[in-house]
Design a protein around this motif. Structure first.
Motif, PDB file in Angstrom:
ATOM      1  N   ASN A  29       0.845  -1.175   0.000  1.00 62.45           N
ATOM      2  CA  ASN A  29       0.000   0.000   0.000  1.00 62.45           C
ATOM      3  C   ASN A  29       0.895   1.243   0.000  1.00 62.45           C
ATOM      4  O   ASN A  29       1.998   1.225   0.548  1.00 62.45           O
ATOM      5  CB  ASN A  29      -0.891   0.039   1.241  1.00 62.45           C
ATOM      6  N   LEU A  31       0.628   5.190   1.231  1.00 64.04           N
ATOM      7  CA  LEU A  31      -0.118   6.238   1.927  1.00 64.04           C
ATOM      8  C   LEU A  31       0.699   7.521   1.876  1.00 64.04           C
ATOM      9  O   LEU A  31       1.824   7.566   2.384  1.00 64.04           O
ATOM     10  CB  LEU A  31      -0.372   5.839   3.385  1.00 64.04           C
ATOM     11  N   MET A 167      -9.552   2.567   4.288  1.00 62.99           N
ATOM     12  CA  MET A 167      -8.673   1.457   4.692  1.00 62.99           C
ATOM     13  C   MET A 167      -9.474   0.198   4.993  1.00 62.99           C
ATOM     14  O   MET A 167      -9.110  -0.905   4.571  1.00 62.99           O
ATOM     15  CB  MET A 167      -7.868   1.857   5.931  1.00 62.99           C
ATOM     16  N   LYS A 171      -8.803  -3.123   2.711  1.00 61.99           N
ATOM     17  CA  LYS A 171      -7.683  -3.709   3.432  1.00 61.99           C
ATOM     18  C   LYS A 171      -7.169  -4.998   2.807  1.00 61.99           C
ATOM     19  O   LYS A 171      -6.049  -5.432   3.109  1.00 61.99           O
ATOM     20  CB  LYS A 171      -8.067  -3.951   4.896  1.00 61.99           C
ATOM     21  N   LEU A 273      -4.316   2.639  10.221  1.00 61.28           N
ATOM     22  CA  LEU A 273      -3.453   1.574   9.691  1.00 61.28           C
ATOM     23  C   LEU A 273      -3.296   0.452  10.707  1.00 61.28           C
ATOM     24  O   LEU A 273      -3.376  -0.737  10.363  1.00 61.28           O
ATOM     25  CB  LEU A 273      -2.068   2.133   9.345  1.00 61.28           C
ATOM     26  N   LEU A 278      -2.662  -2.929   8.758  1.00 62.55           N
ATOM     27  CA  LEU A 278      -2.061  -2.538   7.485  1.00 62.55           C
ATOM     28  C   LEU A 278      -0.654  -1.961   7.631  1.00 62.55           C
ATOM     29  O   LEU A 278      -0.036  -1.588   6.630  1.00 62.55           O
ATOM     30  CB  LEU A 278      -2.959  -1.502   6.798  1.00 62.55           C
ATOM     31  N   THR A 282       2.511  -1.162   4.355  1.00 65.83           N
ATOM     32  CA  THR A 282       2.195   0.173   3.855  1.00 65.83           C
ATOM     33  C   THR A 282       3.420   1.068   3.881  1.00 65.83           C
ATOM     34  O   THR A 282       4.046   1.253   4.933  1.00 65.83           O
ATOM     35  CB  THR A 282       1.070   0.818   4.686  1.00 65.83           C
ATOM     36  N   LYS A 318       8.022   2.815   7.054  1.00 67.62           N
ATOM     37  CA  LYS A 318       7.295   1.544   7.071  1.00 67.62           C
ATOM     38  C   LYS A 318       7.288   1.096   8.521  1.00 67.62           C
ATOM     39  O   LYS A 318       8.290   0.612   9.052  1.00 67.62           O
ATOM     40  CB  LYS A 318       7.955   0.508   6.165  1.00 67.62           C
TER      41      LYS A 318
END
Length: 458
Positions: A29, A31, A167, A171, A273, A278, A282, A318
């Motif tokens: 993902n 963001l 999200m 997801k 998140l 997630l 992400t 991350k």
């Protein structure tokens, strides 16, 4: 037969699960969290003791903070168009603020959302828009989920909820999500005594209880006069021309309050998140469209090419996967974000994007040097009206050369290693003539190679 079919399904299920997991983890993902008018030093992780930004600091503690990151042009629309197209303002043609209107954005200039949507990503955009494309024209911008873009009170406060919904709904698929906040841009309203749009911060304390002024808060000698002439164009934009030191200290207090407000909302987006599991997959990029004068050089607003207006926060994280690092590569968010996120996602970017750099290389191999010189631009405007005053800056790790195309004194040269506040203009000193000529030569070559019509040397 029924027993055989059940056995077969049971046998295949682990492989289906593995395939699904493989598909999910191969495509991270993305963001992108953006603030508006956020100068690079306005983070506690950057050593600023006058404010606290725990959410932003958390991102830096789980990734790489780039200490020499710049916007491509310190004005909202040109900078945002560059971020979402990967092209410089001189190449997009958008060098001033532009209204949201159909027919302005050329179809040949692909938008980030469409690139990722065409590659199979779920795409979402939440918050401040300020792009010359109607939000309803999904066929052009590519963001299927687009919410909370209309101007209104407390826009920022609603962003985390809209982001969380996106999200939750996506997801199980790779997604690109932009969370775009307006603050600390409300400092513009504060400066002219208007009501704030996003939050309430109250009356400032007495000046002696407000943050101290920076060492470079006074207007330095040998500054191009065109800067102050431009500042007088609109007193609503620049109400600060007669402020004293006390008022500037209160300005910095108010600005810090707004940064802390938006940091709280950023923390809520990050909580989304975590809530939906997630974090591990992400990639988060945190930045801003441009900075703010922050009282340096007695400047509120942006547009000018001083560090406070041109430098922006830039962090790639991350959560739980990467360690805290800082990096001094010269980064330009307007042209570097697109190749970077395409690289992380394994997406082929448009062939016409040639000036941006893939920052993923720095993440994977710390110490990598991608760029030793950066050029940024400005085109002074009174909102949507261009004023016919252009400027460019050539930036290296040691020097910064600024040149405008109007006025008797057009040039500034600073040694950033000893004068990070840009107070001593070396362009007027004979002993720096060789360095000045070298910067001029670089600028001439760069403008020619980039088909830039800017020519201040006539």
């Amino acid at each position: 037969m029924k027993r055989i079919w059940i056995t077969a399904v049971a046998t295949l299920l682990p492989f289906v699960s593995i395939f699904s997991q493989q598909k999910r983890t191969d495509r991270p993902n993305i963001l992108i969290i953006m603030t508006d008018q956020h100068t690079a030093d306005a983070m506690s992780i950057a050593g600023n003791k006058d404010l606290k930004t725990p959410a932003i600091d958390f991102l830096a503690q789980n990734g790489t903070r780039f200490t020499e990151a710049y916007c491509v042009q310190p004005l909202c629309t040109p900078s945002r168009i560059s971020i979402f197209s990967g092209q410089r303002p001189i190449h997009t043609g958008f060098t001033g603020n532009v209204e949201e209107k159909d027919g302005l954005w050329p179809d040949s200039l692909l938008v980030m959302g469409k690139i990722f949507k065409n590659a199979g990503y779920k795409t979402g955009y939440v918050g401040k828009w300020h792009l010359p494309i109607p939000v309803t024209k999904i066929s052009q911008h590519g963001f299927d989920y687009i919410e909370n873009t209309a101007a209104g009170d407390f826009l920022d406060a609603a962003n985390p909820s809209f982001c969380a919904r996106f999200m939750k709904e996506n997801k199980n698929e790779p997604f690109l999500l932009v969370a775009s906040f307006l603050n600390p841009h409300d400092i513009c309203e504060w400066a002219r005594n208007d009501q704030l749009k996003m939050d309430v911060i109250g009356t400032p304390p007495p000046p002696e209880e407000c943050p101290l002024l920076p060492a470079n808060w006074r207007i330095a000698p040998n500054e191009p006069m065109i800067i102050r002439e431009q500042q007088k164009v609109n007193p609503k934009t620049y109400p600060s021309t007669e402020w004293n030191a006390d008022k500037w200290r209160q300005y910095r207090w108010a600005y810090n309050q707004l940064v802390e407000k938006v940091d709280n909302y950023i923390g809520m987006v990050l909580a989304g998140l975590k809530k939906y599991g997630l974090e591990d997959n992400t990639i988060i990029i945190f930045t801003s469209d441009h900075g703010d004068g922050y009282a340096a050089h007695q400047w509120n607003q942006k547009q000018v090419l001083y560090q406070e207006s041109a430098k922006v926060p830039f962090i790639i994280s991350k959560i739980g996967q990467w360690k805290e690092k800082t990096d001094d590569n010269l980064i330009c968010n307007g042209i570097d974000i697109m190749p970077t996120i395409c690289s992380f996602a394994g997406i082929k970017m448009p062939s016409y994007l040639k000036s941006g750099l893939d920052i993923k290389k720095i993440i994977e191999q710390p110490g990598t040097k991608l760029r030793d010189t950066l050029v940024i631009e400005t085109d002074f405007a009174d909102n949507t009206r261009l004023l016919g005053i252009k400027g460019r800056a050539v930036i290296t790790h040691q020097y910064k050369y600024i040149v405008y195309d109007k006025g008797d004194l057009k040039e500034q040269l600073f040694d950033l290693t000893v004068d990070p506040g840009e107070t001593n203009n070396l362009a007027v000193q004979t002993k720096y003539k060789q360095t000045l000529n070298s910067m001029r030569s670089y600028m001439k070559t760069w403008t020619r190679n980039n088909k830039d019509s800017f020519n201040p040397y006539n």
